[in-house]
Design a protein around this motif. Structure first.
Motif, PDB file in Angstrom:
ATOM      1  N   GLU A  98      46.753  36.659  42.775  1.00 24.59           N
ATOM      2  CA  GLU A  98      46.025  35.598  42.393  1.00 24.59           C
ATOM      3  C   GLU A  98      44.530  35.838  43.118  1.00 24.59           C
ATOM      4  N   HIS A  99      44.237  36.917  43.588  1.00 20.81           N
ATOM      5  CA  HIS A  99      42.825  37.168  44.010  1.00 20.81           C
ATOM      6  C   HIS A  99      41.931  37.108  42.907  1.00 20.81           C
ATOM      7  N   ARG A 100      40.836  36.388  43.190  1.00 23.22           N
ATOM      8  CA  ARG A 100      39.672  36.030  41.917  1.00 23.22           C
ATOM      9  C   ARG A 100      38.783  36.856  42.122  1.00 23.22           C
ATOM     10  N   LYS A 101      38.016  37.428  40.741  1.00 22.65           N
ATOM     11  CA  LYS A 101      36.606  37.729  41.029  1.00 22.65           C
ATOM     12  C   LYS A 101      35.773  36.914  40.150  1.00 22.65           C
ATOM     13  N   VAL A 102      34.809  36.307  40.670  1.00 23.09           N
ATOM     14  CA  VAL A 102      33.877  35.349  40.062  1.00 23.09           C
ATOM     15  C   VAL A 102      32.492  35.858  39.843  1.00 23.09           C
ATOM     16  N   VAL A 161      22.384  40.868  29.767  1.00 23.27           N
ATOM     17  CA  VAL A 161      22.731  39.568  30.345  1.00 23.27           C
ATOM     18  C   VAL A 161      22.465  39.606  31.707  1.00 23.27           C
ATOM     19  N   ASP A 162      22.125  38.504  32.453  1.00 23.14           N
ATOM     20  CA  ASP A 162      22.122  38.232  33.691  1.00 23.14           C
ATOM     21  C   ASP A 162      23.221  38.236  34.389  1.00 23.14           C
ATOM     22  N   LEU A 163      23.821  38.824  35.133  1.00 26.51           N
ATOM     23  CA  LEU A 163      25.279  38.604  35.788  1.00 26.51           C
ATOM     24  C   LEU A 163      25.214  38.634  37.233  1.00 26.51           C
ATOM     25  N   ARG A 164      25.460  37.324  37.651  1.00 20.40           N
ATOM     26  CA  ARG A 164      25.608  37.458  39.382  1.00 20.40           C
ATOM     27  C   ARG A 164      26.828  37.378  40.039  1.00 20.40           C
ATOM     28  N   LYS A 165      26.910  38.087  41.022  1.00 21.79           N
ATOM     29  CA  LYS A 165      28.141  37.700  41.597  1.00 21.79           C
ATOM     30  C   LYS A 165      28.179  36.751  42.841  1.00 21.79           C
ATOM     31  N   VAL A 166      29.508  36.092  42.685  1.00 19.65           N
ATOM     32  CA  VAL A 166      29.799  34.885  43.588  1.00 19.65           C
ATOM     33  C   VAL A 166      30.975  35.362  44.673  1.00 19.65           C
ATOM     34  N   ASP A 167      30.655  35.188  46.104  1.00 21.67           N
ATOM     35  CA  ASP A 167      31.227  35.817  46.991  1.00 21.67           C
ATOM     36  C   ASP A 167      32.539  34.768  47.294  1.00 21.67           C
ATOM     37  N   VAL A 168      33.803  35.312  46.928  1.00 22.89           N
ATOM     38  CA  VAL A 168      34.953  34.409  46.993  1.00 22.89           C
ATOM     39  C   VAL A 168      35.992  35.110  47.921  1.00 22.89           C
ATOM     40  N   GLU A 169      35.463  36.171  48.874  1.00 26.04           N
ATOM     41  CA  GLU A 169      36.446  36.980  49.638  1.00 26.04           C
ATOM     42  C   GLU A 169      37.193  36.072  50.471  1.00 26.04           C
ATOM     43  N   GLU A 170      36.444  35.158  51.131  1.00 24.14           N
ATOM     44  CA  GLU A 170      37.382  34.291  52.002  1.00 24.14           C
ATOM     45  C   GLU A 170      38.238  33.351  51.303  1.00 24.14           C
ATOM     46  N   GLU A 171      38.022  32.868  50.192  1.00 18.52           N
ATOM     47  CA  GLU A 171      39.162  32.146  49.399  1.00 18.52           C
ATOM     48  C   GLU A 171      40.335  33.103  48.951  1.00 18.52           C
ATOM     49  N   ASN A 172      40.024  34.371  49.027  1.00 17.22           N
ATOM     50  CA  ASN A 172      41.266  35.084  48.489  1.00 17.22           C
ATOM     51  C   ASN A 172      42.162  35.736  49.676  1.00 17.22           C
ATOM     52  N   ARG A 173      41.681  35.495  51.145  1.00 20.68           N
ATOM     53  CA  ARG A 173      42.311  35.933  52.102  1.00 20.68           C
ATOM     54  C   ARG A 173      43.811  35.309  52.155  1.00 20.68           C
ATOM     55  N   SER A 174      43.981  34.036  51.766  1.00 13.01           N
ATOM     56  CA  SER A 174      45.294  33.539  51.837  1.00 13.01           C
ATOM     57  C   SER A 174      46.169  33.671  50.543  1.00 13.01           C
ATOM     58  N   ARG A 175      45.464  34.360  49.606  1.00 12.43           N
ATOM     59  CA  ARG A 175      46.439  34.421  48.274  1.00 12.43           C
ATOM     60  C   ARG A 175      47.272  35.514  47.988  1.00 12.43           C
ATOM     61  N   PRO A 176      48.180  35.733  47.437  1.00 12.41           N
ATOM     62  CA  PRO A 176      49.089  36.854  47.183  1.00 12.41           C
ATOM     63  C   PRO A 176      47.960  37.732  46.155  1.00 12.41           C
ATOM     64  N   LEU A 177      48.369  39.211  46.038  1.00  9.03           N
ATOM     65  CA  LEU A 177      47.333  40.035  45.367  1.00  9.03           C
ATOM     66  C   LEU A 177      47.271  39.488  43.878  1.00  9.03           C
ATOM     67  N   SER A 236      26.487  26.792  41.868  1.00  6.00           N
ATOM     68  CA  SER A 236      25.423  26.451  42.616  1.00  6.00           C
ATOM     69  C   SER A 236      24.508  27.380  43.144  1.00  6.00           C
ATOM     70  N   ASN A 237      23.145  27.271  43.099  1.00  4.12           N
ATOM     71  CA  ASN A 237      22.318  27.935  43.658  1.00  4.12           C
ATOM     72  C   ASN A 237      22.212  29.577  43.061  1.00  4.12           C
ATOM     73  N   PRO A 238      21.888  29.541  41.667  1.00  5.55           N
ATOM     74  CA  PRO A 238      22.068  30.990  41.022  1.00  5.55           C
ATOM     75  C   PRO A 238      21.060  31.890  41.516  1.00  5.55           C
ATOM     76  N   ARG A 239      19.814  31.314  41.900  1.00  8.01           N
ATOM     77  CA  ARG A 239      18.849  32.019  42.551  1.00  8.01           C
ATOM     78  C   ARG A 239      19.240  32.877  43.613  1.00  8.01           C
ATOM     79  N   GLY A 240      20.044  32.230  44.415  1.00  8.78           N
ATOM     80  CA  GLY A 240      20.529  32.828  45.615  1.00  8.78           C
ATOM     81  C   GLY A 240      21.643  33.768  45.502  1.00  8.78           C
ATOM     82  N   ARG A 241      22.338  33.846  44.319  1.00  8.02           N
ATOM     83  CA  ARG A 241      23.543  34.996  44.122  1.00  8.02           C
ATOM     84  C   ARG A 241      22.960  36.274  43.982  1.00  8.02           C
TER      85      ARG A 241
END
Length: 361
Positions: A209-213, A191-207, A159-164
């Motif tokens: 299972e942390h994701r980079k998106v 290639v136009d590559l944009r970062k998605v912030d998933v830091e909050e989602e990763n807090r409860s995961r074991p190392l 969602s909202n690629p322009r805002g990434r």
């Protein structure tokens, strides 16, 4: 700063006639016999994150060179590359493509990459810096179909690629701070590559299972006759971007990197060529930021040991189709003891990535 190169410009090649043995095919649509060889030289710029050449460029351009030796009924369904020596940013690449097998529904090409200097007598006498095996197949009738369920956050991610925010060249805290202090603006090339912030989602995961998106799409239009080929090469190119930090970031160790680099990289496509297309590369700005036209790169650091890390990635369409799977073996040496010794060939203290950047301020 010059405007970013389009993806088609970045992949551009010209054929080099080293000699004219009878086994070389001049018609790219002919099925070349086993052992035939063709040579291509890069003419476009390679992306340079800091000083060395981006590995995804070698992966994508190797596939593009191999494409030039197969019939148009074939599409790349897998590629495995091995990084041997770092590339030089200002020196053209020479791609030697050899036919390993030519079948009716599958065919295989071997690619060797060199960077000859002006001192070389022959383009093919210089050191090989990268090798790849590229496999092609024809489209088959519909058969068995199943896949992993798409991740729960997928709809939000696209969602909202322009805002990434544009993904940094090196997704490491000290580099991001360095660019701010230096007044360097984030940019993309090819290639136009944009970062998605998933830091909050990763807090409860074991190392592990942390994701980079990240989400991406190619820059600029494709020639109609190369729409499929360049779309697939885009996925290959993007699959290498910032993946190693999926291993170091969960440990909060990205700033402590001493040495890192890809060792091997395998990508396997699961979808047919039509699902891999980027059909709206030439549309206006509003269409460009249509969420459904972006692709998701989900990266996980499955393992860290022996000075290496394993990055497992999945490439998803915006509507949840698993397009490809990626496995990357990377050299990852970090300082973990805060002492004077560092992992590597000797006991000399080597500066971390963060320390090197601070010395440049």
């Amino acid at each position: 700063m010059a405007p970013p190169a389009t993806f088609a410009e970045s992949m551009a090649l010209q054929e080099v006639m080293i000699s004219s043995p009878p086994d070389i095919k001049n018609n790219i649509n002919d099925a070349a016999p086993t052992g035939s060889r063709r040579v291509f030289k890069s003419t476009g710029p390679a992306f340079v994150p800091i000083s060395g050449v981006y590995g995804g460029h070698l992966l994508g351009q190797s596939a593009y060179a191999a494409y030039k030796t197969v019939d148009k009924s074939f599409y790349c369904h897998s590629i495995t590359g091995h990084f041997l020596v770092g590339g030089k940013p200002k020196t053209p690449f020479v791609y030697t493509v050899e036919t390993l097998r030519q079948g009716k529904t599958y065919c295989t090409r071997s690619v060797q990459v060199r960077q000859p200097t002006s001192q070389n007598n022959s383009l093919l006498d210089s050191e090989v810096i990268f090798v790849a095996t590229v496999s092609f197949k024809t489209v088959e009738p519909r058969g068995l179909e199943s896949q992993l369920p798409p991740p729960e956050g997928l709809e939000r991610w696209v969602s909202n690629p322009r805002g990434r925010e544009i993904a940094p060249a090196v997704d490491v805290p000290s580099w991001i701070e360095f660019t701010k202090v230096k007044g360097m603006r984030p940019f993309y090339t090819a290639v136009d590559l944009r970062k998605v912030d998933v830091e909050e989602e990763n807090r409860s995961r074991p190392l592990h299972e942390h994701r980079k998106v990240q989400i991406y799409k190619p820059v600029g239009p494709f020639p109609p006759e190369e729409q499929s080929c360049l779309s697939i090469c885009t996925h290959i190119y993007a699959s290498d971007r910032n993946g190693m930090f999926a291993v170091t970031a969960p440990h909060n160790a990205s700033d402590n990197i001493i040495h890192t680099g890809s060792l091997s990289h395998t990508l396997i496509f699961h979808a047919n060529p039509e699902k891999l297309l980027f059909p709206d590369t030439a549309v206006g700005e509003e269409g460009y930021f249509n969420p459904s036209s972006w692709t998701v790169l989900e990266q996980l650091g499955d393992s860290a040991s022996e000075g290496r890390g394993l990055i497992r990635s999945r490439i998803w369409s915006a509507d949840g189709v698993l397009l490809a799977s990626v496995m990357q073996d990377a050299l990852i040496r970090v300082r973990v003891d805060n002492g004077e010794k560092a992992a590597g060939k000797d006991n000399k203290r080597k500066p971390t990535f963060s320390e090197s950047l601070k010395s440049m301020l």
